[in-house]
Design a protein around this motif. Sequence first.
Motif, PDB file in Angstrom:
ATOM      1  N   LEU A  16      -3.016   5.748  -4.942  1.00 26.66           N
ATOM      2  CA  LEU A  16      -2.121   6.574  -5.834  1.00 26.66           C
ATOM      3  C   LEU A  16      -2.275   7.685  -5.620  1.00 26.66           C
ATOM      4  O   LEU A  16      -1.619   8.537  -5.536  1.00 26.66           O
ATOM      5  N   GLU A  17      -3.707   8.136  -5.658  1.00 29.57           N
ATOM      6  CA  GLU A  17      -4.010   9.844  -5.716  1.00 29.57           C
ATOM      7  C   GLU A  17      -3.531  10.213  -4.114  1.00 29.57           C
ATOM      8  O   GLU A  17      -2.995  11.375  -4.126  1.00 29.57           O
ATOM      9  N   LEU A  18      -3.497   9.465  -2.983  1.00 32.27           N
ATOM     10  CA  LEU A  18      -3.042  10.133  -1.771  1.00 32.27           C
ATOM     11  C   LEU A  18      -1.773  10.081  -1.896  1.00 32.27           C
ATOM     12  O   LEU A  18      -1.021  11.128  -1.221  1.00 32.27           O
ATOM     13  N   LEU A  19      -1.121   9.140  -2.379  1.00 30.05           N
ATOM     14  CA  LEU A  19       0.414   9.172  -2.313  1.00 30.05           C
ATOM     15  C   LEU A  19       1.026  10.336  -3.362  1.00 30.05           C
ATOM     16  O   LEU A  19       2.219  10.810  -2.826  1.00 30.05           O
ATOM     17  N   GLN A  20       0.402  10.553  -4.315  1.00 29.09           N
ATOM     18  CA  GLN A  20       0.879  11.787  -5.175  1.00 29.09           C
ATOM     19  C   GLN A  20       0.788  13.107  -4.604  1.00 29.09           C
ATOM     20  O   GLN A  20       1.454  13.810  -4.968  1.00 29.09           O
ATOM     21  N   GLN A  21       0.044  13.037  -3.478  1.00 29.55           N
ATOM     22  CA  GLN A  21       0.078  14.406  -2.754  1.00 29.55           C
ATOM     23  C   GLN A  21       1.329  14.764  -2.034  1.00 29.55           C
ATOM     24  O   GLN A  21       1.539  15.958  -1.878  1.00 29.55           O
ATOM     25  N   PHE A  22       2.192  13.728  -1.701  1.00 24.39           N
ATOM     26  CA  PHE A  22       3.466  13.878  -1.517  1.00 24.39           C
ATOM     27  C   PHE A  22       4.383  14.342  -2.253  1.00 24.39           C
ATOM     28  O   PHE A  22       4.645  13.563  -3.149  1.00 24.39           O
ATOM     29  N   ASP A  23       5.361  15.200  -1.879  1.00 21.80           N
ATOM     30  CA  ASP A  23       6.379  15.686  -2.867  1.00 21.80           C
ATOM     31  C   ASP A  23       7.509  14.758  -2.957  1.00 21.80           C
ATOM     32  O   ASP A  23       8.285  14.892  -3.733  1.00 21.80           O
ATOM     33  N   PHE A  24       7.579  13.910  -1.837  1.00 19.55           N
ATOM     34  CA  PHE A  24       8.869  13.085  -1.651  1.00 19.55           C
ATOM     35  C   PHE A  24       8.417  11.652  -1.918  1.00 19.55           C
ATOM     36  O   PHE A  24       9.405  10.754  -1.987  1.00 19.55           O
ATOM     37  N   VAL A  25       7.168  11.464  -2.628  1.00 15.35           N
ATOM     38  CA  VAL A  25       6.849  10.162  -3.142  1.00 15.35           C
ATOM     39  C   VAL A  25       6.945  10.210  -4.738  1.00 15.35           C
ATOM     40  O   VAL A  25       6.569  11.048  -5.444  1.00 15.35           O
ATOM     41  N   SER A  26       7.808   9.278  -5.167  1.00 15.33           N
ATOM     42  CA  SER A  26       7.825   8.898  -6.859  1.00 15.33           C
ATOM     43  C   SER A  26       7.296   7.356  -6.890  1.00 15.33           C
ATOM     44  O   SER A  26       7.678   6.508  -6.669  1.00 15.33           O
ATOM     45  N   ILE A  27       6.303   7.563  -7.992  1.00 10.66           N
ATOM     46  CA  ILE A  27       5.554   6.419  -8.229  1.00 10.66           C
ATOM     47  C   ILE A  27       6.124   5.929  -9.730  1.00 10.66           C
ATOM     48  O   ILE A  27       5.852   6.603 -10.706  1.00 10.66           O
ATOM     49  N   LYS A  28       6.387   4.672  -9.789  1.00 14.69           N
ATOM     50  CA  LYS A  28       6.708   4.067 -10.943  1.00 14.69           C
ATOM     51  C   LYS A  28       5.814   2.857 -11.157  1.00 14.69           C
ATOM     52  O   LYS A  28       5.572   1.997 -10.406  1.00 14.69           O
ATOM     53  N   SER A  29       5.478   2.848 -12.493  1.00 18.10           N
ATOM     54  CA  SER A  29       4.477   1.864 -12.904  1.00 18.10           C
ATOM     55  C   SER A  29       5.361   0.397 -13.048  1.00 18.10           C
ATOM     56  O   SER A  29       6.391   0.562 -14.037  1.00 18.10           O
ATOM     57  N   LYS A  30       4.929  -0.517 -12.762  1.00 15.50           N
ATOM     58  CA  LYS A  30       5.574  -1.934 -12.919  1.00 15.50           C
ATOM     59  C   LYS A  30       4.760  -2.889 -13.579  1.00 15.50           C
ATOM     60  O   LYS A  30       3.932  -3.402 -12.946  1.00 15.50           O
ATOM     61  N   THR A  31       4.849  -2.963 -14.740  1.00 18.38           N
ATOM     62  CA  THR A  31       3.830  -3.705 -15.604  1.00 18.38           C
ATOM     63  C   THR A  31       4.627  -4.865 -16.336  1.00 18.38           C
ATOM     64  O   THR A  31       4.284  -5.099 -17.476  1.00 18.38           O
ATOM     65  N   ASP A  32       5.454  -5.328 -15.813  1.00 15.34           N
ATOM     66  CA  ASP A  32       6.559  -6.570 -16.301  1.00 15.34           C
ATOM     67  C   ASP A  32       5.607  -7.466 -16.435  1.00 15.34           C
ATOM     68  O   ASP A  32       4.715  -8.178 -15.572  1.00 15.34           O
ATOM     69  N   LYS A  33       5.603  -8.239 -17.537  1.00 13.85           N
ATOM     70  CA  LYS A  33       5.054  -9.626 -17.976  1.00 13.85           C
ATOM     71  C   LYS A  33       5.925 -10.810 -17.535  1.00 13.85           C
ATOM     72  O   LYS A  33       6.871 -10.627 -17.325  1.00 13.85           O
ATOM     73  N   SER A  34       5.021 -11.723 -17.292  1.00 11.15           N
ATOM     74  CA  SER A  34       5.636 -12.834 -16.353  1.00 11.15           C
ATOM     75  C   SER A  34       6.631 -13.435 -17.714  1.00 11.15           C
ATOM     76  O   SER A  34       6.138 -13.577 -18.915  1.00 11.15           O
ATOM     77  N   PRO A  35       7.603 -13.923 -17.559  1.00 13.04           N
ATOM     78  CA  PRO A  35       8.692 -14.691 -18.528  1.00 13.04           C
ATOM     79  C   PRO A  35       8.159 -16.099 -18.831  1.00 13.04           C
ATOM     80  O   PRO A  35       8.602 -16.688 -19.635  1.00 13.04           O
ATOM     81  N   TYR A  36       7.263 -16.480 -18.133  1.00 15.22           N
ATOM     82  CA  TYR A  36       6.786 -17.926 -18.222  1.00 15.22           C
ATOM     83  C   TYR A  36       5.306 -17.970 -19.006  1.00 15.22           C
ATOM     84  O   TYR A  36       4.680 -17.149 -18.993  1.00 15.22           O
ATOM     85  N   ASN A  37       5.481 -19.074 -19.780  1.00 20.60           N
ATOM     86  CA  ASN A  37       4.244 -19.313 -20.781  1.00 20.60           C
ATOM     87  C   ASN A  37       3.062 -19.509 -19.714  1.00 20.60           C
ATOM     88  O   ASN A  37       2.943 -20.242 -18.681  1.00 20.60           O
ATOM     89  N   PRO A  38       1.866 -18.976 -20.139  1.00 15.97           N
ATOM     90  CA  PRO A  38       0.834 -18.798 -19.199  1.00 15.97           C
ATOM     91  C   PRO A  38       0.118 -20.387 -19.044  1.00 15.97           C
ATOM     92  O   PRO A  38      -0.384 -20.542 -18.093  1.00 15.97           O
ATOM     93  N   ALA A  39       0.224 -21.090 -20.166  1.00 14.03           N
ATOM     94  CA  ALA A  39      -0.125 -22.416 -19.919  1.00 14.03           C
ATOM     95  C   ALA A  39       0.364 -23.292 -19.166  1.00 14.03           C
ATOM     96  O   ALA A  39       0.036 -24.189 -18.260  1.00 14.03           O
TER      97      ALA A  39
END
Length: 66
Positions: A16-39
């Motif tokens: 992530l630190e390496l990629l942020q050095q490039f001005d043409f890279v956009s990093i989006k955090s994808k922290t979607d939880k699973s729609p399924y019951n963990p059990a």
Amino acid sequence: MELLLDVREERVNFLLELLQQFDFVSIKSKTDKSPYNPAFVEQILESESSMQAGKRTKIALDDIWK
């Protein structure tokens, strides 16, 4: 364009630190939880692993409709 990378957990911050050095890279955090019951997910994964270990039940086609 979207790019999906499978990176070892211990190397994520470095990448992530390496990629942020490039001005043409956009990093989006994808922290979607699973729609399924963990059990439910755990049951499916357990079933899949037991099947791969050879622990399964075979049913003859003639017995399916009885």
